[in-house]
Design a protein around this motif. Structure first.
Motif, PDB file in Angstrom:
ATOM      1  N   HIS A  99     -35.731 -68.974  34.589  1.00 16.19           N
ATOM      2  CA  HIS A  99     -35.944 -70.193  35.376  1.00 16.19           C
ATOM      3  C   HIS A  99     -36.074 -69.923  36.865  1.00 16.19           C
ATOM      4  O   HIS A  99     -36.520 -70.784  37.619  1.00 16.19           O
ATOM      5  CB  HIS A  99     -34.772 -71.149  35.146  1.00 16.19           C
ATOM      6  N   LYS A 100     -35.630 -68.751  37.344  1.00 14.05           N
ATOM      7  CA  LYS A 100     -35.529 -68.528  38.792  1.00 14.05           C
ATOM      8  C   LYS A 100     -36.855 -68.732  39.522  1.00 14.05           C
ATOM      9  O   LYS A 100     -36.882 -69.126  40.677  1.00 14.05           O
ATOM     10  CB  LYS A 100     -34.982 -67.129  39.059  1.00 14.05           C
ATOM     11  N   SER A 203     -29.769 -69.870  44.301  1.00 17.14           N
ATOM     12  CA  SER A 203     -29.137 -70.836  43.401  1.00 17.14           C
ATOM     13  C   SER A 203     -28.791 -72.100  44.190  1.00 17.14           C
ATOM     14  O   SER A 203     -29.120 -72.195  45.379  1.00 17.14           O
ATOM     15  CB  SER A 203     -27.891 -70.224  42.745  1.00 17.14           C
ATOM     16  N   GLY A 245     -23.851 -69.884  36.668  1.00 12.62           N
ATOM     17  CA  GLY A 245     -23.476 -68.790  37.552  1.00 12.62           C
ATOM     18  C   GLY A 245     -23.273 -69.432  38.913  1.00 12.62           C
ATOM     19  O   GLY A 245     -22.197 -69.928  39.240  1.00 12.62           O
ATOM     20  N   GLY A 246     -24.349 -69.486  39.713  1.00 18.66           N
ATOM     21  CA  GLY A 246     -24.339 -70.341  40.902  1.00 18.66           C
ATOM     22  C   GLY A 246     -24.551 -71.787  40.481  1.00 18.66           C
ATOM     23  O   GLY A 246     -24.100 -72.721  41.133  1.00 18.66           O
ATOM     24  N   GLY A 247     -25.270 -71.973  39.371  1.00 18.68           N
ATOM     25  CA  GLY A 247     -25.416 -73.306  38.797  1.00 18.68           C
ATOM     26  C   GLY A 247     -26.811 -73.897  38.826  1.00 18.68           C
ATOM     27  O   GLY A 247     -26.972 -75.092  38.570  1.00 18.68           O
ATOM     28  N   SER A 248     -27.861 -73.105  39.095  1.00 24.11           N
ATOM     29  CA  SER A 248     -29.173 -73.732  39.295  1.00 24.11           C
ATOM     30  C   SER A 248     -29.883 -74.129  38.001  1.00 24.11           C
ATOM     31  O   SER A 248     -30.489 -75.205  37.941  1.00 24.11           O
ATOM     32  CB  SER A 248     -30.079 -72.832  40.138  1.00 24.11           C
ATOM     33  N   ASN A 249     -29.813 -73.299  36.948  1.00 22.37           N
ATOM     34  CA  ASN A 249     -30.511 -73.723  35.729  1.00 22.37           C
ATOM     35  C   ASN A 249     -29.802 -74.930  35.123  1.00 22.37           C
ATOM     36  O   ASN A 249     -30.452 -75.859  34.629  1.00 22.37           O
ATOM     37  CB  ASN A 249     -30.685 -72.546  34.747  1.00 22.37           C
ATOM     38  N   GLY A 316     -25.848 -62.031  36.131  1.00 25.60           N
ATOM     39  CA  GLY A 316     -26.278 -63.278  36.758  1.00 25.60           C
ATOM     40  C   GLY A 316     -25.194 -64.349  36.836  1.00 25.60           C
ATOM     41  O   GLY A 316     -25.349 -65.349  37.520  1.00 25.60           O
ATOM     42  N   GLU A 363     -26.796 -64.023  30.207  1.00 28.60           N
ATOM     43  CA  GLU A 363     -26.334 -65.267  30.833  1.00 28.60           C
ATOM     44  C   GLU A 363     -26.502 -66.422  29.842  1.00 28.60           C
ATOM     45  O   GLU A 363     -25.565 -67.158  29.544  1.00 28.60           O
ATOM     46  CB  GLU A 363     -27.138 -65.572  32.111  1.00 28.60           C
ATOM     47  N   SER A 389     -31.996 -70.027  29.547  1.00 29.96           N
ATOM     48  CA  SER A 389     -32.429 -69.809  30.930  1.00 29.96           C
ATOM     49  C   SER A 389     -33.300 -68.576  31.128  1.00 29.96           C
ATOM     50  O   SER A 389     -34.080 -68.517  32.063  1.00 29.96           O
ATOM     51  CB  SER A 389     -31.209 -69.740  31.848  1.00 29.96           C
TER      52      SER A 389
HETATM   53  C1  LIG Z   1     -29.583 -65.802  37.500  1.00 26.02           C
HETATM   54  C2  LIG Z   1     -29.531 -66.289  36.125  1.00 26.02           C
HETATM   55  C3  LIG Z   1     -28.564 -67.239  35.710  1.00 26.02           C
HETATM   56  C4  LIG Z   1     -27.475 -67.758  36.603  1.00 26.02           C
HETATM   57  O1  LIG Z   1     -27.927 -68.473  37.725  1.00 26.02           O
HETATM   58  P1  LIG Z   1     -27.804 -70.057  37.829  1.00 26.02           P
HETATM   59  O2  LIG Z   1     -28.091 -70.342  39.257  1.00 26.02           O
HETATM   60  O3  LIG Z   1     -26.401 -70.420  37.429  1.00 26.02           O
HETATM   61  O4  LIG Z   1     -28.796 -70.637  36.908  1.00 26.02           O
HETATM   62  C5  LIG Z   1     -28.616 -67.683  34.406  1.00 26.02           C
HETATM   63  N1  LIG Z   1     -29.542 -67.224  33.525  1.00 26.02           N
HETATM   64  C6  LIG Z   1     -30.467 -66.313  33.888  1.00 26.02           C
HETATM   65  C7  LIG Z   1     -31.449 -65.847  32.874  1.00 26.02           C
HETATM   66  C8  LIG Z   1     -30.503 -65.808  35.185  1.00 26.02           C
HETATM   67  O5  LIG Z   1     -31.420 -64.898  35.525  1.00 26.02           O
END
Ligand SMILES: *Cc1c(COP(=O)(O)O)cnc(C)c1O
Length: 408
Positions: A99-100, A203, A245-249, A316, A363, A389
């Motif tokens: 998703h990044k 993130s 993780g940071g929480g973006s997905n 991640g 992750e 993700s």
């Molecule tokens: C970086 C990553 C995450 C964790 O980052 P979030 O900001 O929490 O989404 C999760 N899944 C994958 C595949 C990643 O590369």
């Protein structure tokens, strides 16, 4: 499917004028960084309501990233667990495999709009660095990525990928020589260069407007999913699960459902080896309010407020803070948070490979593990959406080592 990316202007889930989500968020940066942050806040406030920008971005996400990503009914997994019907949102099928890229394409397009010539980013395992280098190459901007010396040693392949994509990787030798130190180094660079440089944070973290902006760029996940699940089942899902993780997905996925009170949202953190200090990354479960990287949020810290080292089998999820809106969603009860340990994530990784023919990122395997736990307790006419993700090709060497298998 036509998805409108324009963020909602008057959602009750937006931060206030100071970038606060309840008591969390804000802008805690040194005076020397404040000008850059305020300029970005100003520009982003205008871009946020600019239809042309979002249409432009959406076109790129279609032709370059390959959106929309499919929503896949995992029938074999659902049958095996004998409970709810499980649907996978396939963010692993995006260009670069996670998703990044949704966020880096948005931020680099924004940098272009601000007439910046240079992009900088931090990276831990290298995933965000690769996604940033990709977007910078796609839009023709110079790119520098800060990475801890220890991470560079562990993630040589991603360093080489970034270099192939035309980026310069700068080794950071301070502190633990990992992600936290790379963020500090990137912020230091930005202090002196913000006139011509945009800092792409990876993130929903950092000072306002980053948490809101990154969530807006990732909201395409939730918006597509909501339309896709309604199309597939004629109703909203009962539960939506994503790793944090940071929480973006998770933030991008949850944004599609925040106003649907009947949908239970579940964020899954990394419980690592166990829940003792230094051995996990479950910030929401075990953290306390503090200030880190320009935001007030939950932070894993000792009794003196020193940020603690973290551990997870997945690089991640290995961050001692969390996006401020997650801290807020936890506090107001809109989202539930759980933690999955290394072993359960590894088991889930194997099960998804064998049952569905999909190799998940480690992750994402944390979210899969939570689904393995809850699906059997649910009825057959109920549904779960799992945000997959990223893909796990990057993890197969590490998984082979952990499983004691050699392929050579
Ligand atoms: C970086 C990553 C995450 C964790 O980052 P979030 O900001 O929490 O989404 C999760 N899944 C994958 C595949 C990643 O590369």
């Amino acid at each position: 499917m036509k998805i409108d990316l324009l963020p909602s202007a008057n959602s009750r889930w937006n931060p206030d004028a100071d970038g606060r989500f309840g008591e969390f968020g804000g802008q805690f940066v040194p005076e020397t960084l404040m000008a850059a942050v305020l300029q970005l806040q100003d520009v982003y406030a205008k871009v946020r309501v600019d239809h042309a920008f979002w249409e432009n971005l959406h076109a790129r996400l279609v032709t370059y990233v390959g959106r929309p990503s499919p929503l896949y009914h995992a029938e074999r997994l659902s049958e095996r667990l004998g409970g709810a019907a499980i649907y996978l949102k396939r963010e692993d099928l995006n260009h670069t495999g996670a998703h990044k890229i949704n966020n880096t394409m948005g931020q680099v397009l924004l940098a272009k709009q601000m007439a910046k010539q240079r992009i900088i980013a931090e990276t831990g395992a290298g995933q965000h660095g690769v996604a940033t280098a990709t977007a910078a190459a796609c839009f023709g901007l110079e790119c520098v990525v800060y990475m801890g010396a220890e991470d560079i040693r562990r993630q040589r392949l991603n360093v080489f990928r970034m270099e192939l994509l035309g980026a310069r990787v700068v080794s950071v030798d301070s502190g633990q020589k990992t992600l936290k130190d790379a963020i500090n180094a990137a912020m230091r660079d930005w202090m002196g260069t913000s006139e011509h440089t945009h800092y792409v944070i990876g993130s929903v973290m950092g000072p306002h407007p980053y948490p809101q902006m990154v969530r807006d760029f990732q909201a395409i996940i939730g918006r597509e999913t909501r339309a896709q699940i309604l199309d597939a089942t004629g109703k909203l899902p009962d539960r939506v699960v994503a790793c944090v993780g940071g929480g973006s997905n998770a933030a991008g996925m949850f944004t599609g459902f925040l106003d649907d009170d009947e949908v239970t949202l579940i964020g899954v953190e990394a419980a690592g080896e166990d829940m003792k200090p230094n051995r996990h990354a479950a910030t929401i479960s075990a953290g306390a309010p503090g200030i880190l990287h320009g935001m007030r949020t939950l932070v894993l810290q000792d009794e003196h407020g020193q940020t603690l080292p973290v551990h997870s089998v997945s690089a991640g999820l290995d961050y001692p803070g969390v996006g401020p809106e997650h801290a807020f969603w936890k506090q107001c009860g809109r989202v539930q948070y759980t933690a999955i340990d290394d072993q359960a994530a590894l088991d889930a990784f194997t099960i998804l490979c064998e049952t569905e023919g999909i190799i998940p990122a480690l992750e994402s395997a944390h979210a899969v593990a939570e689904v393995l736990r809850i699906a059997p307790t649910m009825k057959k006419d109920q549904t779960i959406v799992l945000n997959l993700s990223g893909r796990g090709d990057k993890d197969v060497v590490e998984v082979g080592r952990l499983l004691g298998k050699s392929w050579q």
